[in-house]
Design an enzyme around this catalytic site. Structure first.
Site, PDB file in Angstrom:
ATOM      1  N   THR A 181       0.872  -1.180   0.000  1.00 61.92           N
ATOM      2  CA  THR A 181       0.000   0.000   0.000  1.00 61.92           C
ATOM      3  C   THR A 181       0.902   1.221   0.000  1.00 61.92           C
ATOM      4  OG1 THR A 181       0.009   0.097   2.402  1.00 61.92           O
ATOM      5  CG2 THR A 181      -1.730  -1.215   1.388  1.00 61.92           C
ATOM      6  N   GLU A 327      -5.682  -3.498  -1.560  1.00 58.50           N
ATOM      7  CA  GLU A 327      -6.174  -4.602  -0.725  1.00 58.50           C
ATOM      8  C   GLU A 327      -7.251  -5.436  -1.413  1.00 58.50           C
ATOM      9  OE1 GLU A 327      -5.462  -1.584   0.305  1.00 58.50           O
ATOM     10  OE2 GLU A 327      -4.854  -1.518   2.403  1.00 58.50           O
ATOM     11  N   LYS A 436     -14.014  18.670   9.661  1.00 56.65           N
ATOM     12  CA  LYS A 436     -14.996  18.803  10.739  1.00 56.65           C
ATOM     13  C   LYS A 436     -15.134  20.280  11.108  1.00 56.65           C
ATOM     14  CE  LYS A 436     -16.851  16.126  14.422  1.00 56.65           C
ATOM     15  NZ  LYS A 436     -16.698  15.112  15.421  1.00 56.65           N
ATOM     16  N   TRP A 441     -19.576  17.291   9.774  1.00 53.21           N
ATOM     17  CA  TRP A 441     -18.639  16.796   8.758  1.00 53.21           C
ATOM     18  C   TRP A 441     -18.929  17.412   7.390  1.00 53.21           C
ATOM     19  CZ3 TRP A 441     -14.587  14.489  10.627  1.00 53.21           C
ATOM     20  CH2 TRP A 441     -14.679  13.737  11.806  1.00 53.21           C
TER      21      TRP A 441
HETATM   22  P1  ADP Z   1      -3.346   4.446  -1.923  1.00 57.83           P
HETATM   23  O1  ADP Z   1      -4.268   5.522  -2.446  1.00 57.83           O
HETATM   24  O2  ADP Z   1      -3.207   4.464  -0.448  1.00 57.83           O
HETATM   25  O3  ADP Z   1      -2.160   4.264  -2.763  1.00 57.83           O
HETATM   26  P2  ADP Z   1      -4.827   2.512  -3.235  1.00 57.83           P
HETATM   27  O4  ADP Z   1      -4.228   2.829  -4.538  1.00 57.83           O
HETATM   28  O5  ADP Z   1      -5.029   1.116  -2.875  1.00 57.83           O
HETATM   29  O6  ADP Z   1      -4.016   3.070  -2.093  1.00 57.83           O
HETATM   30  O7  ADP Z   1      -6.117   3.383  -3.113  1.00 57.83           O
HETATM   31  C1  ADP Z   1      -7.234   3.008  -2.399  1.00 57.83           C
HETATM   32  C2  ADP Z   1      -8.050   4.203  -2.047  1.00 57.83           C
HETATM   33  O8  ADP Z   1      -8.243   5.058  -3.169  1.00 57.83           O
HETATM   34  C3  ADP Z   1      -9.448   3.857  -1.614  1.00 57.83           C
HETATM   35  O9  ADP Z   1      -9.480   3.459  -0.267  1.00 57.83           O
HETATM   36  C4  ADP Z   1     -10.182   5.168  -1.849  1.00 57.83           C
HETATM   37  O10 ADP Z   1      -9.968   6.081  -0.793  1.00 57.83           O
HETATM   38  C5  ADP Z   1      -9.500   5.709  -3.066  1.00 57.83           C
HETATM   39  N1  ADP Z   1     -10.292   5.432  -4.258  1.00 57.83           N
HETATM   40  C6  ADP Z   1     -10.123   4.459  -5.159  1.00 57.83           C
HETATM   41  N2  ADP Z   1     -11.033   4.550  -6.141  1.00 57.83           N
HETATM   42  C7  ADP Z   1     -11.827   5.602  -5.848  1.00 57.83           C
HETATM   43  C8  ADP Z   1     -12.963   6.220  -6.460  1.00 57.83           C
HETATM   44  N3  ADP Z   1     -13.458   5.788  -7.601  1.00 57.83           N
HETATM   45  N4  ADP Z   1     -13.515   7.282  -5.841  1.00 57.83           N
HETATM   46  C9  ADP Z   1     -13.025   7.757  -4.679  1.00 57.83           C
HETATM   47  N5  ADP Z   1     -11.943   7.233  -4.066  1.00 57.83           N
HETATM   48  C10 ADP Z   1     -11.361   6.170  -4.633  1.00 57.83           C
END
Ligand code: ADP
Length: 540
Positions: A181, A327, A436, A441
């Protein structure tokens, strides 16, 4: 009674074999660093991936051992995608945008001994070598120049006869891939995929209501193969016989549009920040590119503004909005219209398509509030949690973490969302990005999407700034379109039509560009830091 069905373990080797058996002449097209196009076939992929597997076994690679890659998207990386698991080992993709220190931490945590790397990335490897204990560094010749001393040449390494190579016998839950991640909160953590999870994910994303992937497609994977499996299309495309098109290191909008035109791309995948630049290029030069009519584009990784879906529709191009996470292998949901939406006005259809969408088959979602699971009414907000055969149940080397996995085994996504009665999930924020204000929120994502609907705005991100009375207030950091002007008052009036007064920002900062994460998302942590001294203009 016992089932009479055969228990055949699922494996990425089955996908590789199928690709060669039925789609031997399908192509993998890669743009090289010098911008020339490298073309190869599924048959060659099969042969060379098995040679890589045989060479790894000969070099002493053990089943379950990680083998790291530090590579752009291209045919050599495809060979690693299939060859490393074929050796019984675990493909560990490293994010080439990370610092040497972060990479060193990840390499040590995974226990990598062998690294496959692009020749053009050797300057990064030189900084990395003193920090890690790598035993073998194998260099892929994407530039075609001889490999420097001290490194092993990939072509020499795989120069073995693999005609009789036997796949390792593995059970389907054996690991085949690994990705960390991005570690926006704390250290990056390793997610380990299995053969079973990878095959099931490939089947699910190929379905008609998902990517509708088939041997009639040519897929442009802009999503990096070094992060979240390029959303699974390297595996799924070989399975269904879709041509694969890779941009290599050339990610400028003009380069991507040239590839789409030249290779008659029917499906392209990437994050909204890249698609914003593509949209601008198309708007600035109408008619310059002859794209395949009806080309689909899966855009996700962060929220896709409704205005972007509408803007591409004008060019005859359809965006499918998806949500996922490292994940989740990574795809969890996709938004598409059901037949009953056909009668809705265009604007309402865009609204549905701008949601994050419906869970893929076999993925379960729930919205967890303080008092338990929330109803699917489109209004009850809570933390989004997920469960399914390609959802992680923990992290490599990390003891069970209740902040990430619930006692009953669901993944806590860290996203705040609603699900409506029809099953469409909608993300209002990441837990840590919510604002907040006076105890209430405010969703940064909703404000960003609305601001990006203004004709003078190219990009916008909203973060919290301190306020003596309201605790936090939203600050909109805005990039204007070239040659366009817009004042804060005009943006506020624009938002006032869509949001209650207390949610609308009084604070606007105009910048040349927004900082991006290693995966191309807006880097909110950096923005919060950049504007931590900002004095809010909201009256007390
Ligand atoms: P990181 O952003 O930590 O590198 P990931 O690439 O696994 O990790 O991204 C996962 C996160 O990206 C999700 O938990 C969410 O917050 C965000 N995300 C992914 N797709 C979308 C989407 N279509 N709209 C909003 N947020 C998204």
């Amino acid at each position: 009674m016992h089932t009479t069905m055969q228990s055949v373990p699922l494996s990425t080797n089955q996908l590789l074999e199928r690709g060669k058996q039925f789609f031997a002449n399908r192509e993998i097209v890669s743009r090289l660093p010098d911008k020339t196009l490298h073309r190869t076939t599924f048959e060659a992929l099969h042969r060379r991936a098995r040679q890589l597997a045989a060479a790894l076994v000969r070099a002493g690679t053990k089943p379950g051992e990680p083998v790291a890659t530090l590579m752009w998207n291209h045919a050599w990386h495809m060979e690693a995608y299939f060859g490393i698991p074929a050796a019984g080992a675990v493909l560990h993709t490293l994010n080439l945008r990370l610092s040497p220190e972060d990479l060193a931490y990840i390499i040590a945590d995974a226990g990598d001994r062998i690294l496959l790397v692009d020749d053009v990335l050797l300057p990064l490897v030189e900084k990395l070598v003193p920090l890690v204990k790598l035993e073998r560094i194998i260099v892929a010749p994407t530039c075609g120049k001889p490999v420097q001393q001290g490194y092993q040449d990939y072509e020499t390494f795989i120069d073995v006869d693999a005609t009789d190579f036997q796949y390792q016998e593995l059970e389907e839950n054996a690991p085949c891939g690994m990705c960390y991640t991005s570690g926006t909160t704390g250290r990056p953590k390793g997610v380990v995929y299995s053969h079973r999870s990878t095959v099931l994910h490939s089947l699910a994303i190929s379905l008609p209501d998902c990517l509708d992937l088939s041997c009639n497609d040519a897929v442009l994977a802009v999503t990096p193969m070094f992060h979240a499996n390029s959303w699974g299309v390297p595996y799924a495309s070989i399975m269904v016989g879709a041509n694969l098109v890779f941009p290599g290191p050339h990610m400028a909008a003009e380069d991507l549009l040239d590839l789409m035109e030249r290779e008659t791309v029917t499906l392209a995948l990437g994050v909204p920040t890249v698609w914003m630049t593509i949209q601008q290029a198309l708007d600035n030069a109408p008619g310059r590119w002859q794209l395949k009519q009806g080309m689909r584009m899966m855009v996700g990784g962060s929220a896709v503004p409704k205005a972007m879906i509408a803007a591409f529709e004008k060019h005859g191009l359809a965006i499918k909005h998806g949500w996922g996470m490292t994940e989740l292998s990574p795809v969890g949901t996709l938004s598409w219209l059901k037949p009953e939406h056909a009668a809705l006005p265009e604007e309402s259809q865009y609204q549905v398509r701008a949601r994050q969408g419906i869970a893929l088959p076999l993925v379960e979602l729930r919205i967890m509030g303080e008092n338990g699971p929330q109803p699917w009414d489109g209004a009850s907000v809570g933390e989004l949690q997920a469960r399914g055969p390609w959802v992680t149940g923990g992290y490599h080397n990390t003891p069970r973490d209740p902040d990430k996995i619930t006692d009953d085994g669901w993944l806590r996504t860290g996203d705040v969302a609603t699900i409506d009665a029809e099953g469409y999930m909608r993300i209002s924020d990441r837990t840590k990005d919510l604002i907040k204000s006076g105890g209430e929120w405010i969703s940064s994502v909703d404000l960003e999407n609305a601001i990006m609907g203004h004709p003078a705005v190219a990009e916008a991100a909203v973060v919290a700034v301190r306020h003596p009375k309201w605790d936090e207030r939203p600050l909109a950091v805005v990039v204007k379109k070239p040659g366009k002007e817009v004042a804060p008052e005009e943006l506020r009036a624009f938002l006032a039509a869509q949001f209650p007064n207390w949610q609308c920002p009084d604070d606007y900062a105009f910048v040349e560009a927004l900082p991006r994460t290693s995966t191309g998302k807006f880097m909110k942590t950096k923005l919060r830091d950049d504007f931590k001294e900002w004095v809010s203009r909201t009256p007390q």
